[in-house]
Design a protein around this motif. Structure first.
Motif, mmCIF file in Angstrom:
data_model
loop_
_atom_site.group_PDB
_atom_site.id
_atom_site.type_symbol
_atom_site.label_atom_id
_atom_site.label_comp_id
_atom_site.label_asym_id
_atom_site.label_seq_id
_atom_site.Cartn_x
_atom_site.Cartn_y
_atom_site.Cartn_z
ATOM 1 N N LEU A 136 0.812 -1.207 0.000
ATOM 2 C CA LEU A 136 0.000 0.000 0.000
ATOM 3 C C LEU A 136 0.851 1.265 0.000
ATOM 4 O O LEU A 136 0.459 2.288 -0.589
ATOM 5 N N ARG A 137 2.005 1.221 0.644
ATOM 6 C CA ARG A 137 2.810 2.436 0.764
ATOM 7 C C ARG A 137 3.752 2.613 -0.415
ATOM 8 O O ARG A 137 3.862 3.705 -0.965
ATOM 9 N N THR A 138 4.470 1.585 -0.774
ATOM 10 C CA THR A 138 5.402 1.691 -1.908
ATOM 11 C C THR A 138 5.308 0.445 -2.769
ATOM 12 O O THR A 138 4.507 0.358 -3.688
ATOM 13 N N SER A 139 6.135 -0.568 -2.389
ATOM 14 C CA SER A 139 6.154 -1.840 -3.114
ATOM 15 C C SER A 139 6.752 -2.899 -2.205
ATOM 16 O O SER A 139 7.591 -2.602 -1.348
ATOM 17 N N VAL A 140 6.314 -4.111 -2.420
ATOM 18 C CA VAL A 140 6.854 -5.224 -1.635
ATOM 19 C C VAL A 140 8.337 -5.391 -1.909
ATOM 20 O O VAL A 140 9.101 -5.859 -1.055
ATOM 21 N N LEU A 141 8.765 -4.995 -3.102
ATOM 22 C CA LEU A 141 10.169 -5.138 -3.478
ATOM 23 C C LEU A 141 11.019 -3.963 -3.006
ATOM 24 O O LEU A 141 12.235 -3.946 -3.251
ATOM 25 N N ASP A 142 10.402 -3.008 -2.347
ATOM 26 C CA ASP A 142 11.176 -1.898 -1.783
ATOM 27 C C ASP A 142 12.175 -2.443 -0.770
ATOM 28 O O ASP A 142 11.837 -3.292 0.065
ATOM 29 N N LEU A 143 13.436 -1.964 -0.858
ATOM 30 C CA LEU A 143 14.511 -2.538 -0.050
ATOM 31 C C LEU A 143 14.208 -2.447 1.448
ATOM 32 O O LEU A 143 14.425 -3.410 2.193
ATOM 33 N N ASN A 144 13.700 -1.317 1.888
ATOM 34 C CA ASN A 144 13.401 -1.131 3.310
ATOM 35 C C ASN A 144 12.352 -2.130 3.793
ATOM 36 O O ASN A 144 12.521 -2.807 4.809
ATOM 37 N N HIS A 145 11.259 -2.216 3.018
ATOM 38 C CA HIS A 145 10.200 -3.151 3.417
ATOM 39 C C HIS A 145 10.647 -4.602 3.266
ATOM 40 O O HIS A 145 10.222 -5.476 4.043
ATOM 41 N N THR A 146 11.488 -4.884 2.285
ATOM 42 C CA THR A 146 11.969 -6.261 2.117
ATOM 43 C C THR A 146 12.752 -6.721 3.345
ATOM 44 O O THR A 146 12.541 -7.841 3.855
ATOM 45 N N PHE A 147 13.650 -5.852 3.842
ATOM 46 C CA PHE A 147 14.422 -6.216 5.026
ATOM 47 C C PHE A 147 13.527 -6.336 6.259
ATOM 48 O O PHE A 147 13.741 -7.194 7.127
ATOM 49 N N GLN A 148 12.499 -5.477 6.358
ATOM 50 C CA GLN A 148 11.569 -5.582 7.482
ATOM 51 C C GLN A 148 10.824 -6.912 7.458
ATOM 52 O O GLN A 148 10.631 -7.557 8.495
ATOM 53 N N ILE A 149 10.388 -7.316 6.277
ATOM 54 C CA ILE A 149 9.652 -8.586 6.155
ATOM 55 C C ILE A 149 10.557 -9.765 6.484
ATOM 56 O O ILE A 149 10.168 -10.690 7.229
ATOM 57 N N ILE A 150 11.803 -9.750 5.929
ATOM 58 C CA ILE A 150 12.725 -10.857 6.211
ATOM 59 C C ILE A 150 13.049 -10.923 7.705
ATOM 60 O O ILE A 150 13.065 -12.013 8.307
ATOM 61 N N SER A 151 13.276 -9.778 8.332
ATOM 62 C CA SER A 151 13.572 -9.746 9.772
ATOM 63 C C SER A 151 12.397 -10.278 10.573
ATOM 64 O O SER A 151 12.564 -11.027 11.547
ATOM 65 N N LEU A 152 11.195 -9.879 10.164
ATOM 66 C CA LEU A 152 9.997 -10.334 10.886
ATOM 67 C C LEU A 152 9.829 -11.843 10.762
ATOM 68 O O LEU A 152 9.448 -12.520 11.733
ATOM 69 N N ILE A 153 10.138 -12.404 9.585
ATOM 70 C CA ILE A 153 10.038 -13.863 9.405
ATOM 71 C C ILE A 153 11.050 -14.576 10.300
ATOM 72 O O ILE A 153 10.710 -15.563 10.990
#
Length: 386
Positions: free
Chosen positions: A82-99
């Motif tokens: 919703l904010r940018t893209s799932v492939l955005d580097l910041n959000h990608t690292f957040q998702i990987i860290s959360l997993i």
């Protein structure tokens, strides 16, 4: 009180409370997701989502923790889309860290659940062992009404070294209360030895000193048994059992006592008078007679219908409050308004735990005995000790 034991009231278990507590992590996910979506572009609240699986792992099992972690990952993915893209580097690292964090806390939830199951099995074994050794006393034994209370210092295991038992003879009832030095499974093994000797001999028509001498011989021989002690040196002065053995005849208003280094019983008469049944010739604890020459002398006290005798271990009178003051047992018994032996023990149990702040430093056992019939009114059967 037919079981002879007082238990704690029902407890709020993790399983029962888990469903209610799930509101916290799920609510956290919802709030963080909504706020993160509407927040300015430079504000990122996604890292707060790791708190959801972490909190869940503290009260729920691995499956629930994994599901909450998956929900947090999906929420973070939705925020990224919703904010940018799932492939955005910041959000990608957040998702990987959360997993990764969700996987780690799920593993710890698995370890906690396995540990709780092991503790549950240990409690079950300890409870079964305690029930075998410390058999519940019936509400009525001959001319007596009886109630018993056991509070182990090791509350999680519910196991300790205090002991009590009762046995019927042709003329009356015999009782024992004792305290093994130590705690845990070693103490309950020694308690089983003493109770086995008492039950083996108490039914026989032998004098009280003979019964106590048999128990002393059993304890002393066990301390000298190489199969029990092993090859190493054993300090016998560190292994002993204090005990008070009583004989209550059905047809006499009397109570005969042999005390082997145990706290004296407490007598509550019908008029509210309270006194300790101090014997004039106490014997040393069982297992220590080789160090002290003694004889097991019997002393007799008047015990009439309506009187209550309270047997107790030192864990009762040595319980301290926050200021270090010992529990005033005689005073609290004297202030009791009256009732059955079971009511007396319920009152003392609540009062003792309140005095000690809910936790005892040593095992505590009490047995309340009320004479409800038997014995000739006005007789004085005891020449001493009454």
């Amino acid at each position: 009180m037919g079981s002879g034991r007082l238990r704690g009231a029902g407890r709020w278990s993790w399983e029962e409370s888990g469903h209610a507590l799930l509101v916290v992590p799920l609510g956290l996910i919802a709030v963080v997701t909504v706020v993160d979506v509407v927040a300015p572009p430079e504000v990122h609240l996604g890292p707060f989502l790791v708190a959801a699986p972490a909190v869940t792992a503290s009260f729920a099992g691995p499956r629930t923790t994994a599901l909450v972690g998956a929900a947090a990952v999906l929420a973070q993915t939705a925020v990224a889309a919703l904010r940018t893209s799932v492939l955005d580097l910041n959000h990608t690292f957040q998702i990987i860290s959360l997993i990764l964090i969700s996987m780690i806390v799920t593993f710890f939830a698995h370890l906690r659940e396995r540990h709780e199951k092991e503790l549950s099995r240990l409690r079950s074994v300890a409870r079964a062992a305690q029930e075998v050794v410390l058999r519940p006393l019936p509400d009525r034994i001959g001319s007596l009404r009886v109630a018993a209370l056991y509070l182990a210092a090791e509350a999680e295991a519910r196991i300790g070294g205090d002991l009590y038992a009762a046995a019927r003879t042709a003329q009356g009832t015999r009782l024992i209360i004792g305290d093994v030095r130590g705690k845990g499974f070693e103490a309950i093994g020694d308690a089983a030895l003493v109770l086995g000797a008492f039950r083996a001999a108490a039914h026989r028509q032998v004098d009280l000193p003979v019964l106590v001498e048999f128990m002393e011989g059993t304890v002393s021989s066990d301390l000298s048994d190489p199969a029990v002690t092993g090859d190493g040196p054993v300090d016998h002065s560190e292994a002993f059992v204090t005990a008070a053995v009583l004989d209550v005849p059905d047809e006499e208003p009397a109570l005969r006592v042999v005390n082997c280094g145990h706290p004296p019983p407490l007598l509550l008469r019908r008029g509210g008078q309270v006194s300790f049944l101090e014997v004039r010739q106490p014997a040393p604890p069982l297992g220590l007679t080789e160090f002290v020459a003694c004889e097991f002398a019997v002393e007799c006290f008047v015990f009439e219908a309506g009187d209550i005798v309270l047997l107790h271990t030192d864990g009762v009178v040595e319980a301290r409050d926050a200021a270090g003051v010992f529990y005033p047992l005689a005073e609290r018994v004297g202030a009791w308004s009256g009732g059955s032996p079971g009511a007396l023990l319920r009152h003392l149990c609540d009062d003792l735990l309140a005095h000690a702040g809910g936790h005892l430093g040593d095992d505590a056992a009490m047995v309340a005995i009320e004479r409800v019939s038997g014995g000739g009114a006005g007789e004085r059967p005891c020449a001493i000790g009454g």
